[in-house]
Write an enzyme that holds these catalytic residues in place. Structure first.
Site, short mmCIF file in Angstrom:
data_model
loop_
_atom_site.label_atom_id
_atom_site.label_comp_id
_atom_site.label_asym_id
_atom_site.label_seq_id
_atom_site.Cartn_x
_atom_site.Cartn_y
_atom_site.Cartn_z
N ARG A 1 29.11 41.10 63.09
CA ARG A 1 28.75 40.69 63.08
C ARG A 1 27.65 40.45 63.35
O ARG A 1 26.35 39.57 64.29
CB ARG A 1 28.22 42.33 62.94
CG ARG A 1 27.83 43.43 63.77
CD ARG A 1 27.19 44.59 64.08
NE ARG A 1 28.00 45.10 64.97
CZ ARG A 1 27.83 45.99 66.09
NH1 ARG A 1 26.39 44.75 67.15
NH2 ARG A 1 28.37 47.19 66.78
N HIS B 1 47.38 53.28 45.27
CA HIS B 1 47.60 52.47 44.02
C HIS B 1 48.36 53.18 43.12
O HIS B 1 49.61 52.98 42.72
CB HIS B 1 46.43 52.29 43.52
CG HIS B 1 45.76 51.25 44.59
ND1 HIS B 1 45.68 50.26 45.65
CD2 HIS B 1 44.22 51.16 44.28
CE1 HIS B 1 44.89 49.95 46.24
NE2 HIS B 1 43.84 50.59 45.93
C1 BG6 Z 1 40.49 49.64 45.69
C2 BG6 Z 1 39.49 50.11 45.52
O1 BG6 Z 1 41.15 50.02 46.79
O2 BG6 Z 1 40.57 48.98 44.61
C3 BG6 Z 1 38.54 49.72 44.20
O3 BG6 Z 1 38.71 50.94 46.58
C4 BG6 Z 1 38.80 49.35 43.29
O4 BG6 Z 1 37.44 50.93 43.92
C5 BG6 Z 1 39.72 48.72 43.78
O5 BG6 Z 1 37.51 48.98 42.16
C6 BG6 Z 1 40.44 48.15 42.69
O6 BG6 Z 1 41.47 47.33 42.19
P1 BG6 Z 1 41.71 45.99 41.16
O7 BG6 Z 1 42.56 45.24 41.93
O8 BG6 Z 1 40.66 45.05 41.26
O9 BG6 Z 1 42.68 47.00 39.99
#
Ligand code: BG6
Length: 514
Positions: free
Chosen positions: A63, A264
């Site tokens: 945007r 995750h």
């Molecule tokens: C993201 C989440 O998917 O993963 C975040 O939305 C989180 O809240 C992040 O902080 C963590 O990723 P990484 O790679 O920093 O462990």
């Protein structure tokens, strides 16, 4: 002995041998944080490592009214601030010639006609063959208009050997429960074929996460022990030092279960618990992962009280910095019941894992950033060196450190030098930094390269997303039925609430201190 083949870059290459062809990457959300912090730096690092196709164009859509020049300047700043490897000006000067920007609203039909015109023009100028990747780094409610807009403008075609490829990358969150995940999948699926869809879970792109499969299936010592006969339990921890930061609006509606566990942590669990796939073919690997999700014992209704703990951080100090409680964070309601921490005890009900508990925990504003998978082996008989029942010998633990100090450690028991038969646990420690030197590639580097190569091994298939949401939705419904007005608290900068300690202590076990 044969020399190791170090030229392999993707799972497909390990199995089949794919090449990365020149293409155009169209990023929706091009002026956003993800593009600036992760995507452009990832592309730049791939370029530095000689892994990008020789010709590539990136068209950011957003945007914000930016020109190509301002998009390039902001991308350069992003690379300086967030890139794994430093900026080399001469290379950047060349690279930035392939960055373009177009401003337009996702809901406006005219945007897609402009995209089409612009993409065709860029492809002609840069002599690109028309392979296209659409990256949807946009909120879930924008996915439908984006897919529809692309279809109506004739920017999407069915997969065909005789046509250039056309792929779409979908960022999380893919839904907030099973019903909304299905809806998003339906929407994307009406426009793209499943083989064209790459759903990102960036944890799967982390180097240490990819190492889980290698560690398990490329070493003969672990696999025979990797089952209920020898493993007492496993712990998966993803702890973050940061609080909600600037993402209050998103987080308030999301919480730790949806934000971290649904994707995750469950994917980490899949890699730890999966059966060996019958090949490295993307679908063979994905089938093996999803089988774990299919075997999860449901946690529904009142089971949530026995198997889950949710909590919120209260005021505290994280690494010397004072942090307000979650309810005092800007943009968060003072009576919010969104969890910033969750701990779970779960079971994978199959032949290999029957009866073995998996303990998962993740939280924000905790002591430190540390992610680890720890597999604890069963105790040896309490005779010989550990005959004193008051002093049970520490069990063997294999710990896979995902971040930040990537590596693997194995706790073994050793004799203390001297005349006595005294034992002591010692760690055998492998650190990525010591062995491989340079920092590992970022997850997005690997994932973008895999999309270009058409390798979906590290991406979420529709059935996997829905299967994990189905399981998570059971917990969400159980929580909703509880109707808690206040959640247990843990001080910011701590390891989580006492309730989570009790969850594991009831079983005579304890969380690891990382
Ligand atoms: C993201 C989440 O998917 O993963 C975040 O939305 C989180 O809240 C992040 O902080 C963590 O990723 P990484 O790679 O920093 O462990």
């Amino acid at each position: 002995m044969r020399e190791p083949d170090q030229s392999l870059t993707t799972y497909s290459e390990m199995g089949r041998g794919q090449t990365v062809e020149p293409c155009t990457l169209i990023i929706f959300g091009g002026s956003g944080d993800l593009a600036r912090r992760k995507l452009v730096p990832a592309l730049y690092n791939l370029l530095l490592d000689g892994l990008l196709p020789e010709r590539l164009a990136v068209l950011g859509i957003g945007r914000k009214p930016l020109s190509d020049a301002t998009f390039r300047t902001s991308s350069r700043e992003g690379v300086i601030a967030y890139s794994r490897q430093s900026l080399v000006q001469s290379l950047w000067d060349r690279f930035e010639q392939s960055l373009f920007y177009l401003s337009g609203g996702i809901d406006e039909a005219a945007t897609y006609d402009s995209i089409k015109k612009r993409v065709e023009q860029i492809e002609t100028e840069l002599k690109l063959p028309g392979h296209r990747i659409f990256y949807l780094a946009i909120p879930p409610d924008s996915i439908a208009p984006a897919c529809e807009g692309l279809r109506r403008a004739g920017l999407v075609h069915a997969p065909s050997e005789s046509k250039p490829f056309c792929r779409v990358i979908v960022e999380k969150p893919i839904g907030r429960d099973l019903a909304s995940a299905r809806e998003i999948n339906e929407t994307v699926g009406r426009v793209f074929d499943e083989s064209q869809i790459f759903r990102i879970d960036h944890y799967l792109g982390k180097e240490t996460v990819q190492n889980i499969m290698v560690l398990r299936f490329a070493n003969s010592i672990f696999e025979p022990l990797w089952n209920r006969k020898y493993i007492d339990h496993a712990q998966i921890t993803v702890s973050e030092a940061e609080g909600v930061g600037t993402r209050a609006t998103y987080y308030a509606e999301t919480g730790a279960l949806r934000d971290m566990v649904q994707n995750h942590l469950l994917q980490l669990l899949c890699l730890v618990a999966m059966e060996p796939p019958n090949s490295l073919d993307p679908d063979a690997v994905r089938n093996a992962r999803i089988d774990v999700l299919r075997c999860l014992r449901p946690i529904r209704g009142q089971d949530v009280q026995r198997f889950t703990v949710r909590a919120q951080y209260s005021h505290g100090t994280v690494q010397g910095v004072e942090v307000p409680g979650y309810r005092g964070e800007p943009g968060i309601k003072p009576d919010s019941t969104t969890e910033t921490y969750v701990a779970l005890k779960l079971f994978v009900e199959n032949w290999r894992w029957a009866g073995v508990p998996f303990y998962l925990r993740t939280g924000k504003a905790m002591v430190k950033r540390a992610s680890e998978i720890a597999v604890q082996f069963k105790e040896i008989p309490q005779v010989l060196f550990n005959a004193n029942p008051a002093m049970p010998q520490a069990p063997n633990v294999l710990a896979l450190r995902i971040q930040p100090e990537e590596g693997v450690s194995f706790r073994v028991i050793s004799k203390v030098p001297g005349a006595k038969a005294q034992t002591h646990p010692v760690e055998m420690n492998f650190k990525y930094g010591d062995v491989y030197g340079a920092p590992s590639p970022e997850a997005y580097e690997r994932l973008l390269l895999d999309v270009m190569a058409g390798d979906a091994s590290l991406f979420m298939r529709r059935d996997a997303v829905e299967c994990s949401w189905a399981w998570i939705t059971g917990i969400l419904n159980g929580w909703e039925a509880e109707g808690l007005k206040w959640l247990p608290e843990y001080a910011a900068g701590s390891w989580g609430p006492v309730e989570a300690d009790r969850l594991i202590q009831t079983d005579g076990r304890a969380w690891r201190t990382l």
